[in-house]
Design a protein around this motif. Structure first.
Motif, short mmCIF file in Angstrom:
data_model
loop_
_atom_site.label_atom_id
_atom_site.label_comp_id
_atom_site.label_asym_id
_atom_site.label_seq_id
_atom_site.Cartn_x
_atom_site.Cartn_y
_atom_site.Cartn_z
N VAL A 18 0.83 -1.20 0.00
CA VAL A 18 0.00 0.00 0.00
C VAL A 18 0.87 1.26 0.00
O VAL A 18 0.58 2.24 -0.70
N ALA A 19 1.96 1.23 0.78
CA ALA A 19 2.87 2.38 0.83
C ALA A 19 3.50 2.65 -0.54
O ALA A 19 3.62 3.80 -0.97
N CYS A 20 3.90 1.58 -1.23
CA CYS A 20 4.50 1.74 -2.56
C CYS A 20 3.49 2.25 -3.57
O CYS A 20 3.79 3.10 -4.41
N LEU A 21 2.25 1.74 -3.49
CA LEU A 21 1.19 2.22 -4.38
C LEU A 21 0.91 3.70 -4.14
O LEU A 21 0.71 4.46 -5.09
N ALA A 22 0.91 4.09 -2.87
CA ALA A 22 0.67 5.49 -2.53
C ALA A 22 1.79 6.38 -3.08
O ALA A 22 1.55 7.48 -3.59
N ALA A 23 3.04 5.90 -2.99
CA ALA A 23 4.18 6.67 -3.49
C ALA A 23 4.10 6.83 -5.01
O ALA A 23 4.34 7.93 -5.54
N VAL A 24 3.74 5.77 -5.72
CA VAL A 24 3.62 5.84 -7.18
C VAL A 24 2.49 6.79 -7.57
O VAL A 24 2.62 7.60 -8.49
N ALA A 25 1.37 6.70 -6.85
CA ALA A 25 0.23 7.58 -7.14
C ALA A 25 0.61 9.05 -6.93
O ALA A 25 0.25 9.92 -7.75
N TRP A 26 1.36 9.32 -5.88
CA TRP A 26 1.79 10.69 -5.60
C TRP A 26 2.72 11.20 -6.70
O TRP A 26 2.62 12.36 -7.13
N ILE A 27 3.61 10.34 -7.18
CA ILE A 27 4.56 10.74 -8.23
C ILE A 27 3.81 11.14 -9.50
O ILE A 27 4.10 12.18 -10.11
N PHE A 28 2.82 10.35 -9.90
CA PHE A 28 2.09 10.67 -11.14
C PHE A 28 1.15 11.87 -10.93
O PHE A 28 0.88 12.60 -11.88
N ARG A 29 0.68 12.04 -9.72
CA ARG A 29 -0.20 13.18 -9.46
C ARG A 29 0.57 14.49 -9.47
O ARG A 29 0.08 15.52 -9.94
N THR A 30 1.81 14.47 -8.94
CA THR A 30 2.61 15.70 -8.87
C THR A 30 3.57 15.87 -10.03
O THR A 30 4.10 16.95 -10.26
N GLY A 31 3.84 14.77 -10.77
CA GLY A 31 4.80 14.83 -11.86
C GLY A 31 6.25 14.80 -11.42
O GLY A 31 7.16 15.11 -12.18
N TYR A 32 6.49 14.39 -10.15
CA TYR A 32 7.82 14.39 -9.60
C TYR A 32 8.78 13.53 -10.42
O TYR A 32 8.55 12.34 -10.62
#
Length: 253
Positions: free
Chosen positions: A235-249
Motif C-alpha cells: 500500500v505504501a509503494c502504491l501510494a508513493a507511485v500515485a503521488w509521483i504521477f499526481r505531482t509529476g515528480y
C-alpha cells in the motif's frame, strides 16, 4: 483499460530480458547458487538442522527471497529509468495511456522476471536438498506479493534516481544488508533476546519468515503478521507511485 498499450510495454521489457539472457537470468541464478553452495557447505557442516529442517533446505526460502527483492528492484528501476535517460519517457507520457497502464506494464514485466528467477532457483535447489512445500497457496501468494511490491519500490527508485549510480544505492546499501540480517541464513530465534527484538524492526524479517512458513510450517514471526506487513508495504509503494504521477515528480526531468 488499454490492454494493447500494456502488452506493448510488457512485451518490450520481457524481450529486453530475453535479449540479455546471460545478465538477466543466468547471472542471478549462478550467484544465488554460489550462496547456496558456500553457506550450505560452510555453515551446514556445523548446523545440521534448524527447527527440524536440514540447514541446506532451511536457507532455500531466504535465498529465493533475496533474489526476489534485489531483482525486482533492479528490473523495475532500470526499466523506467532508461526511458528517462534516453528521453523516450516524453513519448510514453504523451501517448493515450494512463498512469495505471504505464505502471502495470513496467511493474508487471519486472515482477514476472523476478518470479521466473525465483521458480528457477526453487527447481534448482530441489535437485540438491529435500524440499517440501506445506502451504503451496501461501508460498505463491508471498512470491507474487513480494515481487509486485518490490517491483513497485524499484519503479519509485527508478523515478527518483538522477544517475545510474543511484539505481544501485538503495539495493546495495539498504535492501541487501537488510535481507542478510533478516534471517535468510539463520533463524532470528537463535539470536540473544536483545538482538532478536532489534531484528524485528527489520521489515524483511517478516517477508522471509512468512515465506519460510509456507515451506516448512515454522516461522520466526506469526504468518498473519508477516502477510500484514507485506500488504502495508504494498500500500505504501502504491501510494508513493500515485503521488509521483499526481505531482509529476521526476517524470520529466
Amino acid at each position: 483499460m488499454n490492454w494493447p498499450a500494456i502488452r506493448a510495454i510488457y512485451g518490450f521489457e520481457m524481450h529486453r530480458a530475453f535479449r540479455t539472457l546471460l545478465q538477466s537470468i543466468v547471472a542471478p541464478v549462478i550467484s544465488t547458487s554460489l550462496y547456496f553452495v558456500v553457506f550450505g557447505a560452510a555453515i551446514g557442516g556445523r548446523i545440521t538442522s534448524v527447527d527440524g529442517v536440514p540447514y541446506g533446505a532451511f536457507i532455500v526460502p531466504g535465498l529465493i527471497m533475496l533474489t526476489l527483492l534485489t531483482q525486482s528492484i533492479a528490473n523495475a528501476s532500470f526499466g523506467i529509468y532508461f526511458p528517462r535517460f534516453s528521453g523516450t519517457i516524453y513519448e510514453i507520457l504523451s501517448a493515450p495511456i494512463s498512469a495505471v497502464e504505464i505502471v502495470a506494464g513496467y511493474v508487471g514485466a519486472a515482477a514476472t522476471k523476478s518470479i521466473m528467477l525465483g521458480l528457477i532457483i526453487l527447481a534448482t535447489s530441489s535437485l540438491f536438498v529435500p524440499l517440501r512445500i506445506e502451504h503451496p497457496f501461501v508460498m505463491v501468494l508471498f512470491l507474487v506479493l513480494t515481487a509486485v511490491t518490490f517491483s513497485l519500490f524499484g519503479f519509485v527508485i527508478g523515478l527518483w534516481a538522477d544517475g545510474f549510480e543511484k539505481l544501485q544505492l538503495v539495493p546495495l546499501l539498504i535492501v541487501t544488508p537488510l535481507t542478510f540480517l533478516g534471517g535468510s541464513f539463520y533463524s532470528i530465534d537463535m539470536l540473544p533476546p536483545v538482538w532478536r527484538n532489534v531484528s524485528l524492526l527489520n521489515p524483511v524479517v517478516y517477508l522471509i519468515s512468512g515465506f519460510r512458513w509456507s515451506f516448512y510450517g515454522h516461522s520466526d514471526v506469526n504468518p498473519a503478521v508477516s502477510l500484514g506487513m507485506a500488504l502495508v508495504f504494498l500500500v505504501a509503494c502504491l501510494a508513493a507511485v500515485a503521488w509521483i504521477f499526481r505531482t509529476g515528480y521526476r517524470l520529466k526531468s
